[in-house]
Design a protein around this motif. Structure first.
Motif, short mmCIF file in Angstrom:
data_model
loop_
_atom_site.label_atom_id
_atom_site.label_comp_id
_atom_site.label_asym_id
_atom_site.label_seq_id
_atom_site.Cartn_x
_atom_site.Cartn_y
_atom_site.Cartn_z
N CYS A 228 120.60 55.52 -1.57
CA CYS A 228 120.41 54.14 -2.04
C CYS A 228 121.73 53.52 -2.49
CB CYS A 228 119.37 54.08 -3.15
SG CYS A 228 119.94 54.69 -4.75
N CYS A 233 117.60 56.74 -6.44
CA CYS A 233 116.87 57.75 -5.65
C CYS A 233 117.19 59.19 -6.02
CB CYS A 233 117.17 57.54 -4.17
SG CYS A 233 118.83 58.07 -3.69
N MET A 234 118.23 59.47 -6.76
CA MET A 234 118.65 60.81 -7.20
C MET A 234 119.09 61.71 -6.04
SD MET A 234 118.30 60.41 -10.35
CE MET A 234 117.48 59.21 -11.36
N CYS A 236 121.96 61.96 -4.92
CA CYS A 236 123.40 62.22 -5.00
C CYS A 236 123.81 62.97 -6.24
CB CYS A 236 124.14 60.89 -4.95
SG CYS A 236 123.77 59.85 -6.38
N CYS A 253 126.71 58.14 -7.24
CA CYS A 253 126.85 56.75 -6.81
C CYS A 253 127.15 55.79 -7.94
CB CYS A 253 125.60 56.30 -6.06
SG CYS A 253 124.11 56.24 -7.06
FE1 FES Z 1 120.49 56.98 -4.88
FE2 FES Z 1 122.76 57.89 -6.02
S1 FES Z 1 120.81 57.64 -6.93
S2 FES Z 1 122.39 57.40 -3.97
#
Ligand code: FES
Length: 285
Positions: A228, A233-234, A236, A253
């Protein structure tokens, strides 16, 4: 912190560069806020609701406020980047930028060595310019890749400094071996006070170890998969030791992608180490 902007960017050009693609986008209100290390999250697919769900993150290579353009470099690796590689001038893309933390540049920077793996050199070119403009006495580059065609940015690096070392795994250009080969000598010759690196995790870890063993700070821009790019979205998360000495999962991110390399628990990247603070809160255990 810069406020990122989401916009429909227009493709100005898409050109092959060795094994990579250089994508120039016209996107109002972004270029003037970009610093080296920032990235763009690009939606795959035409602008619209479904396109917002799938993004790819790319370091920003150039940002031109006069022409309102930004530029990224990517490798065609899967379905998403294959779709990007089919873009034509005039196509539109949903883009969010600038995102992430830029490389830290002190008010009076010292000499620095910049180490890039493949198209990891892309954000280091504007960083070198920024360091030199801020008064850094000199910069040196190590540009590495698996083979000659996967090198990126060598000519641009040579425009900025006479000290550019090239390494390839197969010896098809420069010195055969890893980027860490010429690094100790470049640190010594330039009397570097900082090493900046962008590339694969294994390379960043190795560069950090070399820099640390020479008493030099290592700033690393990680290339985590980012679905994202905006902290939602976690996909990364990365274990990083904070100022208090406690290791936590952070989102590359929004908390990165530029980290002090000695703070990243490289061994545990991509794993779920037991007891790491933040894992439960993030639903990772
Ligand atoms: Fe989605 Fe980092 S939380 S890319």
């Amino acid at each position: 912190m810069t406020t990122p902007r989401q916009t429909n960017a227009v493709v100005v050009s898409l050109t092959p560069v060795g094994a990579y693609h250089r994508l120039v986008l016209r996107a109002e209100g972004i270029a003037e806020h970009v610093l080296p290390g920032h990235f763009a999250a690009v939606a795959i697919g035409r602008p619209g609701a479904s396109a917002l769900l799938l993004r790819r993150a790319f370091s920003l290579h150039r940002a031109d406020p006069v022409n309102a353009t930004i530029e990224v470099v990517f490798a065609r690796r899967g379905a998403g980047t294959a779709e990007l590689a089919r873009l034509r001038s005039g196509d539109e893309l949903d883009v969010i930028a600038p995102l992430g933390t830029p490389f830290p540049v002190p008010p009076e920077p010292g000499p620095a060595v910049l180490v890039g793996g493949g198209y990891g050199v892309a954000p280091l070119i504007p960083l070198a310019r920024r360091l030199l403009n801020a008064g850094a006495p000199q910069v040196a580059f190590v540009c590495g890749a698996s083979s000659a065609e996967r090198l990126f940015g060598v000519a641009e690096a040579r425009c900025l400094t006479g000290r550019v070392a090239i390494t390839t795994d197969d010896g098809s250009a420069g010195r055969r071996g890893l980027v860490t080969g010429p690094l100790p000598e470049l640190i010594a010759r330039t009397e570097a006070t900082a090493v900046y690196a962008c590339g694969p995790m294994g390379m960043l870890r190795a560069v950090t170890e070399v820099a640390e063993s020479h008493g030099v700070r290592a700033w690393t821009a990680v290339e985590e998969a980012m679905a994202c790019g905006v902290g939602a979205c976690m996909s990364c998360v990365l274990p990083v030791v904070g100022d208090d000495g406690v290791a936590r999962f952070v989102r590359a991110c929004v908390d990165g992608p530029c980290f002090d390399g000695t703070r990243v628990r490289w061994d545990e990247a991509g794993t779920l180490p037991a007891g790491l603070e933040g894992a439960e809160a993030m639903g990772l255990h």
